[in-house]
Design an enzyme around this catalytic site. Structure first.
Site, mmCIF file in Angstrom:
data_model
loop_
_atom_site.group_PDB
_atom_site.id
_atom_site.type_symbol
_atom_site.label_atom_id
_atom_site.label_comp_id
_atom_site.label_asym_id
_atom_site.label_seq_id
_atom_site.Cartn_x
_atom_site.Cartn_y
_atom_site.Cartn_z
ATOM 1 N N GLU A 121 0.865 -1.181 0.000
ATOM 2 C CA GLU A 121 0.000 0.000 0.000
ATOM 3 C C GLU A 121 0.897 1.225 0.000
ATOM 4 O OE1 GLU A 121 -3.300 -1.885 3.067
ATOM 5 O OE2 GLU A 121 -2.365 0.043 3.496
ATOM 6 N N TYR A 133 7.610 1.247 -7.850
ATOM 7 C CA TYR A 133 6.812 0.020 -7.902
ATOM 8 C C TYR A 133 6.390 -0.290 -9.348
ATOM 9 C CZ TYR A 133 6.622 0.864 -2.865
ATOM 10 O OH TYR A 133 6.969 1.090 -1.566
HETATM 11 C C1 LIG Z 1 10.894 5.438 -2.787
HETATM 12 C C2 LIG Z 1 12.353 5.184 -2.403
HETATM 13 C C3 LIG Z 1 12.396 3.964 -1.453
HETATM 14 C C4 LIG Z 1 13.167 4.888 -3.678
HETATM 15 O O1 LIG Z 1 14.493 4.542 -3.289
HETATM 16 P P1 LIG Z 1 15.743 4.669 -4.304
HETATM 17 O O2 LIG Z 1 16.834 3.833 -3.766
HETATM 18 O O3 LIG Z 1 16.031 6.102 -4.545
HETATM 19 O O4 LIG Z 1 15.141 4.019 -5.630
HETATM 20 P P2 LIG Z 1 16.011 3.381 -6.833
HETATM 21 O O5 LIG Z 1 17.236 4.184 -7.038
HETATM 22 O O6 LIG Z 1 16.162 1.930 -6.592
HETATM 23 O O7 LIG Z 1 15.019 3.628 -8.060
HETATM 24 C C5 LIG Z 1 14.580 2.574 -8.909
HETATM 25 C C6 LIG Z 1 13.614 3.173 -9.915
HETATM 26 O O8 LIG Z 1 12.444 3.691 -9.238
HETATM 27 C C7 LIG Z 1 12.024 4.914 -9.885
HETATM 28 N N1 LIG Z 1 12.229 6.058 -8.972
HETATM 29 C C8 LIG Z 1 12.802 6.023 -7.752
HETATM 30 N N2 LIG Z 1 12.781 7.262 -7.187
HETATM 31 C C9 LIG Z 1 12.188 8.084 -8.091
HETATM 32 C C10 LIG Z 1 11.885 9.481 -8.102
HETATM 33 N N3 LIG Z 1 12.199 10.284 -7.060
HETATM 34 N N4 LIG Z 1 11.258 9.976 -9.184
HETATM 35 C C11 LIG Z 1 10.942 9.199 -10.248
HETATM 36 N N5 LIG Z 1 11.222 7.869 -10.309
HETATM 37 C C12 LIG Z 1 11.828 7.323 -9.236
HETATM 38 C C13 LIG Z 1 12.893 5.044 -11.132
HETATM 39 O O9 LIG Z 1 12.266 4.290 -12.159
HETATM 40 C C14 LIG Z 1 14.176 4.365 -10.654
HETATM 41 O O10 LIG Z 1 14.981 3.925 -11.718
HETATM 42 P P3 LIG Z 1 16.080 4.957 -12.374
HETATM 43 O O11 LIG Z 1 16.807 5.634 -11.239
HETATM 44 O O12 LIG Z 1 16.957 4.050 -13.183
HETATM 45 O O13 LIG Z 1 15.269 5.929 -13.172
HETATM 46 C C15 LIG Z 1 12.994 6.431 -1.716
HETATM 47 O O14 LIG Z 1 12.705 7.581 -2.480
HETATM 48 C C16 LIG Z 1 12.521 6.646 -0.287
HETATM 49 O O15 LIG Z 1 13.101 6.108 0.659
HETATM 50 N N6 LIG Z 1 11.455 7.466 -0.102
HETATM 51 C C17 LIG Z 1 10.944 7.763 1.246
HETATM 52 C C18 LIG Z 1 10.292 6.557 1.883
HETATM 53 C C19 LIG Z 1 9.121 6.051 1.043
HETATM 54 O O16 LIG Z 1 8.345 6.831 0.503
HETATM 55 N N7 LIG Z 1 8.995 4.704 0.983
HETATM 56 C C20 LIG Z 1 7.941 4.051 0.197
HETATM 57 C C21 LIG Z 1 6.611 4.037 0.854
HETATM 58 S S1 LIG Z 1 6.642 3.274 2.442
#
Ligand SMILES: CC(C)(COP(=O)(O)OP(=O)(O)OC[C@H]1O[C@@H](n2cnc3c(N)ncnc32)[C@H](O)[C@@H]1OP(=O)(O)O)[C@@H](O)C(=O)NCCC(=O)NCCS
Length: 165
Positions: A121, A133
């Site tokens: 979720e 996701y």
């Molecule tokens: C969401 C989160 C976990 C992503 O972590 P991350 O390590 O930066 O993600 P990744 O580098 O593995 O990204 C994989 C893919 O996801 C997508 N993505 C990740 N962050 C993105 C952003 N800010 N904007 C657009 N696409 C994004 C892209 O497709 C990315 O691939 P690319 O970098 O080759 O374009 C991080 O932003 C976070 O910790 N956010 C705060 C906590 C949160 O919201 N958790 C989820 C809900 S509980």
């Protein structure tokens, strides 16, 4: 258990080390959760998850700096399915493939449990998580309107997603 996985993202190659977290990681886990989540899990909830047999918590550590936790994810076992209950990457370590790497590990663990699907979720406003996701093959199953508190008396929808295993 520890495995190095080569990942690429944000123009920089990173090789995080993935480890199943134990209670010894609680302090680092709390720090990443507080720094990286607008709505962090409490220390008590994290401590409980670290010892509950229903959970697996996985951490991504900086290569060559084994004490530096870059991110973590929590997998919860249901009777026929598994649920991603949390995933957080430290703000300074984002867009380097850390979340993708953690999710791949959780998908493999849920498949090893013979779970039918990985469920999650997410807040409808969380564009980064929704993009992550979608990129990882999750599809929207529906929405729960007004599910999460969103400050100033407002609420926002939960987006329900899943990926078959
Ligand atoms: C969401 C989160 C976990 C992503 O972590 P991350 O390590 O930066 O993600 P990744 O580098 O593995 O990204 C994989 C893919 O996801 C997508 N993505 C990740 N962050 C993105 C952003 N800010 N904007 C657009 N696409 C994004 C892209 O497709 C990315 O691939 P690319 O970098 O080759 O374009 C991080 O932003 C976070 O910790 N956010 C705060 C906590 C949160 O919201 N958790 C989820 C809900 S509980």
């Amino acid at each position: 258990m520890a495995n190095g996985l080569a990942v690429a993202g944000g123009g920089r190659v990173v090789t995080p080390v993935l480890e199943r977290l134990t209670p010894a990681a609680l302090e680092a886990l709390v720090a990443v959760e507080r720094a990286g989540q607008a709505h962090p899990w409490s220390e008590a909830a994290l401590a409980e998850a670290l010892t509950s047999p229903a959970y697996e918590l996985w951490g991504a550590y900086a290569p060559g700096a084994p004490a530096e936790l870059l991110g973590h994810a929590a997998l919860y076992r249901l009777p026929f399915e598994a649920e991603l209950q949390a995933i957080t990457v430290a703000p300074g370590a984002r867009r380097r493939g850390i979340a993708r790497c953690l999710l791949e590990r959780l998908l493999a663990r849920a498949a090893a449990w013979r779970s039918e699907r990985l469920l999650l979720e997410v807040r409808a406003s969380n564009a980064a998580a929704l993009a992550l996701y979608a990129a990882m093959g999750f599809r929207e199953d529906g929405r729960r309107p007004n599910y999460y508190p969103a400050g100033a008396g407002r609420r926002e929808a939960a987006v329900l997603m899943s990926r078959p295993l």
